[in-house]
Design an enzyme around this catalytic site. Structure first.
Site, PDB file in Angstrom:
ATOM      1  N   GLY A 171      -3.854  20.833   7.553  1.00 47.51           N
ATOM      2  CA  GLY A 171      -2.423  20.725   7.283  1.00 47.51           C
ATOM      3  C   GLY A 171      -1.569  21.828   7.877  1.00 47.51           C
ATOM      4  O   GLY A 171      -0.359  21.847   7.677  1.00 47.51           O
ATOM      5  N   HIS A 172      -2.182  22.758   8.621  1.00 49.04           N
ATOM      6  CA  HIS A 172      -1.407  23.866   9.187  1.00 49.04           C
ATOM      7  C   HIS A 172      -1.279  23.722  10.708  1.00 49.04           C
ATOM      8  O   HIS A 172      -2.071  24.285  11.456  1.00 49.04           O
ATOM      9  CB  HIS A 172      -2.065  25.211   8.855  1.00 49.04           C
ATOM     10  CG  HIS A 172      -2.089  25.502   7.381  1.00 49.04           C
ATOM     11  ND1 HIS A 172      -2.804  26.540   6.844  1.00 49.04           N
ATOM     12  CD2 HIS A 172      -1.465  24.906   6.336  1.00 49.04           C
ATOM     13  CE1 HIS A 172      -2.631  26.566   5.520  1.00 49.04           C
ATOM     14  NE2 HIS A 172      -1.833  25.577   5.187  1.00 49.04           N
ATOM     15  N   TYR A 173      -0.298  22.962  11.126  1.00 48.40           N
ATOM     16  CA  TYR A 173      -0.074  22.748  12.559  1.00 48.40           C
ATOM     17  C   TYR A 173       1.362  23.114  12.861  1.00 48.40           C
ATOM     18  O   TYR A 173       2.267  22.803  12.083  1.00 48.40           O
ATOM     19  CB  TYR A 173      -0.439  21.311  12.949  1.00 48.40           C
ATOM     20  CG  TYR A 173      -1.820  21.023  12.432  1.00 48.40           C
ATOM     21  CD1 TYR A 173      -2.908  21.675  13.006  1.00 48.40           C
ATOM     22  CD2 TYR A 173      -2.027  20.252  11.299  1.00 48.40           C
ATOM     23  CE1 TYR A 173      -4.179  21.536  12.480  1.00 48.40           C
ATOM     24  CE2 TYR A 173      -3.295  20.105  10.762  1.00 48.40           C
ATOM     25  CZ  TYR A 173      -4.373  20.747  11.357  1.00 48.40           C
ATOM     26  OH  TYR A 173      -5.626  20.625  10.823  1.00 48.40           O
TER      27      TYR A 173
END
Lengths: 582, 276
Positions: free
Chosen positions: A501-503
């Protein structure tokens, strides 16, 4: 037929921390704000009494439905990108509050080094330290100027923590004391100290005590129930937009949120954003929402895709390395959370207890806290031991060499359920000319619009920094006294799994319009009344989790939008190019 | 339902209300309408009072698998993956096959929230020797799906429930070919040997990699052993007991600093929703 709605001051796309903060700040300042959320309406009650691992962790209850839209992914420019089809491979939060509801709660600041990474790297090591193709650039604002926004966010969210001994300057302590320490965390900290390191408690969005934030919202004390990451909180004890900024915005009477509203375009005419076009996904009807200011505050993927679909800004072209939209894609991938897992034959831990951000950390190998002269990489990362609290499906770790199934697997997986700990490194991820976002030529969404395409591959920097982190993690695990230690294997190539979820990146901030899409208020250089808020603004990914920086950027952007509305328009920052032209 | 409740009010019959009350199914969340209706219909047509033993496990009926043969292969395979041993019950006793059956009947089994639009193109890196334009819609087998190569993994047009049918039936044909008998008749070692062939991707399946099917089978077996009992597996929380996992609880604020390992009695989501 598109129905045109009444104009508002500000329309905000997305309701996570970024959209929630912007909505609350502008509604408090007296502006009429409409927020559009693609997911459904949720309240705290939706997450009460539903502690179900299969539903939330294994079936991704809180993640975007990919059936109408996903992303495509490839490693190199020559390849055909394929869609990322399942939620096992792609996790982007949805529903009111966005991904900020299912987050774990780790709330680190990025480092002063990150904000001036080009200047500081050149200053200490010279230009030669920067490998060809690395898109290293300053963020257009210094940590010193940005600090007050971190402070704002930490107070709104009620972050519980203690000062990092290596830490940067802070104007205030965290608003709440650190979380309690479990025996596993104590073991990590003792071992780290014995090795000469400087551990501290992970700054946490799970609250160590009941707290009222400056907006008057009350958050409860965390119970360490473990149903935290990938869940909404059962008790309102994890800081998220549903218990903070969204109710704050609603109380003003100036705020309206429309859920099940899927934005398809930013309407753009004569150098100005006019509003957005969206579909009510319950009825299929299309609406035009005009506004004086348009704020894209959705997930990185959506912010980029909406600009590309709306043909706003110059798309990045990797062959010429010119253009800005889609440039500098970065994030945390399967090179990120690597380290060493230790199995303890004589010691058991209560690993079914925990909280998303419960953990110990150290910054001895973060940023430029250590000398890189003889290292083949720049930047660094945090080292962590987290105690999320695992439920029964997740807690099936076995030592390497154990079969994946059968009697031996069963025996070992049960034996080690409460006897294994992991220490990992969260290295910074730098941006490269060949990692970028554009529109896919083949795959379409349910409205026949192209999907966002991600082109991303690893470099020696990524693999080297990850290996460095694995070694450091292993040394700590040895000191912790594990009987069996398994090192993670650093993958050669990116595996197209977007689980964390960290983009970030693609609409990056900076001081130069040639290399950034937005200024340091996250206002687009090309379109004065369009602000693009969120992780999409990161020029690279710092060596810690991103949420505090996204929250702080949202406060910075809110200040800018207010200025813009008060001034009656105009650019809020001077771009370098403009200075040259003058 | 074809029966009217009044039909069942004879001497030996039970009222629908009484039946539901006795079986405790009123509060059950997972039992789907069709299965529920079917069970009731059958019970009432027979006009017999179901014995207590059967009443306890009314969820143990096939919702997705129409052929019993397929379900028996599934049961045998899951038991090899998670066998009964000194630790405690195996997959069958834990209800894993029924758990999988229910999962495949639902939205996950149908890939309802996954991107299932074409084209389903072959992956160049896994199948570099093949025509890059080859399209699975037209050609079918041996598409790279889940594999160790750097590729987005799920690239088949089949949904999970279809993959299970294809995979389980292949177990039987491999067993016939290799051992001259049905999969369920093979010895444990022979079954293991076949499972390894799937795991190592040495079997050709239609439209899907054998490994993808195997990984799904493995994943769902573990899930069925340890998911909340509301889904039909982890019977009587026996999976959790083996792991000393207490189930969903209000919190552990007073225990989180505790140095000793704490063993608690198991509580399910039903307990949590009922008693907090």
């Amino acid at each position: 037929m598109v129905k045109k709605l009444e104009k508002v001051d500000v329309v905000v796309v997305g309701t996570g921390w970024a959209g929630g903060i912007v909505s609350a700040e502008l509604a408090k300042a007296g502006y009429k704000v409409v927020a559009l959320e693609r997911g459904g309406n949720k309240e705290r009650e939706d997450y009460t009494g539903v502690k179900d691992e299969l539903r939330f962790t294994n079936r991704f209850e809180m993640m975007q439905n990919l059936s109408p839209e996903t992303i495509t992914s490839r490693n190199t420019l020559e390849e055909i990108a394929l869609p990322v089809r399942t939620r096992h491979e792609m996790m982007a939060g949805t529903d009111l509050g966005g991904g900020s509801v299912h987050w774990a709660g780790a709330t680190y600041r990025f480092m002063p080094y990150d904000f001036e990474i080009y200047s500081k790297t050149v200053e200490r090591y010279g230009k030669k330290k920067i490998p060809e193709g690395m898109m290293l650039q300053d963020w257009g604002i210094t940590y010193a100027d940005f600090e007050k926004y971190y402070d704002r966010f930490e107070k709104t969210a009620g972050i519980s923590g203690e000062r990092d001994p290596f830490g940067e300057e802070r104007s205030n302590d965290y608003p709440n004391p650190p979380m309690m320490e479990s025996p596993a965390i104590s073991l990590f900290k003792e071992a780290s100290k014995q090795l000469g390191y400087h551990p501290y408690q992970v700054p946490s969005g799970n609250l160590s005590q009941t707290y009222e934030n400056p907006d008057g919202e009350v958050l409860n004390q965390c119970m360490f129930c473990s149903y935290c990451t990938q869940y909404g909180c059962d008790f309102g004890a994890k800081s998220d937009p549903l218990v903070t900024v969204i109710p704050t915005a609603k109380k003003t009477g100036n705020f309206e949120v429309r859920t099940d509203s899927y934005v398809r375009r930013v309407l753009y005419e004569g150098g100005k954003a006019k509003g957005v076009l969206y579909v009510d996904t319950n009825t299929g009807l299309e609406y035009e929402q005009p506004a004086d200011v348009v704020v894209l505050a959705a997930f990185t993927f959506t912010n980029n895709r909406l600009l590309l679909l709306s043909t706003i800004g110059q798309p990045y072209n990797p062959k010429t390395r010119k253009g800005v939209i889609g440039r500098n894609f970065n994030g945390q991938f399967n090179v990120t959370f690597l380290g060493a897992r230790g199995f303890f034959n004589k010691r058991k831990f209560n690993l079914y207890m925990g909280a998303g951000a419960l953990g110990g950390a150290l910054s001895d190998f973060a940023g430029d806290n250590f000398d890189h002269t003889n290292l083949n990489f720049i930047n660094g990362g945090g080292i962590e031991l987290r105690q999320y609290g695992d439920a029964a499906i997740a807690s099936n770790h076995v030592p390497k060499g154990t079969p994946r199934w059968g009697a031996e697997f069963k025996e070992k997986s049960i034996l080690y359920t409460n006897r294994n700990l992991v220490v990992w490194y969260t290295p910074a991820i730098m941006s490269w000319w060949h990692n970028y976002l554009d529109l896919d030529p083949t795959y379409k969404d349910e409205f026949n619009d192209p999907l966002l395409r991600i082109t991303n591959k690893y470099t020696d920097q990524d693999r080297t920094i990850a290996k460095f982190g694995v070694q450091k993690s292993k040394e700590i695990m040895e000191q912790m006294g594990a009987d069996i230690i398994d090192e993670d294997v650093v993958p050669e190539e990116f595996d197209h799994i977007y689980q964390g979820g960290h983009y970030a990146g693609g609409v990056v901030m900076g001081a130069d319009p040639a290399t950034s899409a937005v200024n340091n208020y996250l206002q687009m250089w090309d379109v004065d009344n369009l602000f693009v808020v969120g992780g999409s603004a990161f020029p690279h990914f710092g060596g810690h989790h991103p949420t505090a920086t996204i929250g702080a950027l949202a406060y910075r952007a809110s200040e800018g939008i207010e200025k813009y509305l008060k001034n009656g328009g105009g650019q809020l920052a001077e771009g370098k190019r403009k200075i040259f032209q003058a | 339902m074809t029966d009217k409740p009044s039909d069942t009010n004879g001497k030996e019959g039970l009222s629908r209300r009484q039946f539901l009350k006795n079986s405790g199914l009123v509060a059950g969340g997972v039992v789907g309408g069709s299965l529920f209706g079917g069970l009731l219909t059958n019970q009432f047509q027979k006009k017999t009072v179901p014995n207590k033993k059967d009443m306890a496990n009314l969820q143990d009926a096939r919702m997705f698998f129409s052929r019993k043969e397929d379900f028996d292969i599934l049961s045998a395979a899951t038991e090899r993956i998670f066998p009964k041993n000194d630790n405690g019950p195996g997959a069958i006793e834990l209800g894993v096959p029924y758990f999988i059956d229910k999962q495949l009947a639902g939205s996950w089994g149908m890939n309802a929230k996954d991107y299932m639009r074409g084209p389903f193109t072959q992956n160049l890196q896994a199948q570099g020797y093949q025509d890059s334009k080859r399209n699975q819609d037209n050609q079918g087998p041996n598409t790279a799906t889940q594999s160790p190569t750097p590729t987005p993994r799920y690239q088949t047009r089949l949904n999970r429930s279809e993959i299970f049918i294809i995979g389980l039936r292949k177990f039987d044909s491999v067993s016939q070919e290799k051992f001259g008998m049905k999969f369920v008749e093979a010895t444990g070692d022979q079954q293991d040997e076949m499972l390894h062939m799937f795991e190592d991707n040495k079997i050709n399946l239609t439209g899907i990699e054998a490994q993808t099917f195997f990984n799904l089978l493995l994943q769902t077996t573990i899930e069925g052993a340890y998911a909340d009992p509301l889904y039909g597996g982890n019977k009587e929380m026996m999976g959790w007991k083996m792991k000393e996992y207490p189930g969903p609880r209000m919190g552990y604020m007073n225990q989180i600093e505790e140095k000793e390992f704490i063993i608690m009695d198991q509580e399910s989501l039903k307990d949590y929703q009922t008693y907090g």
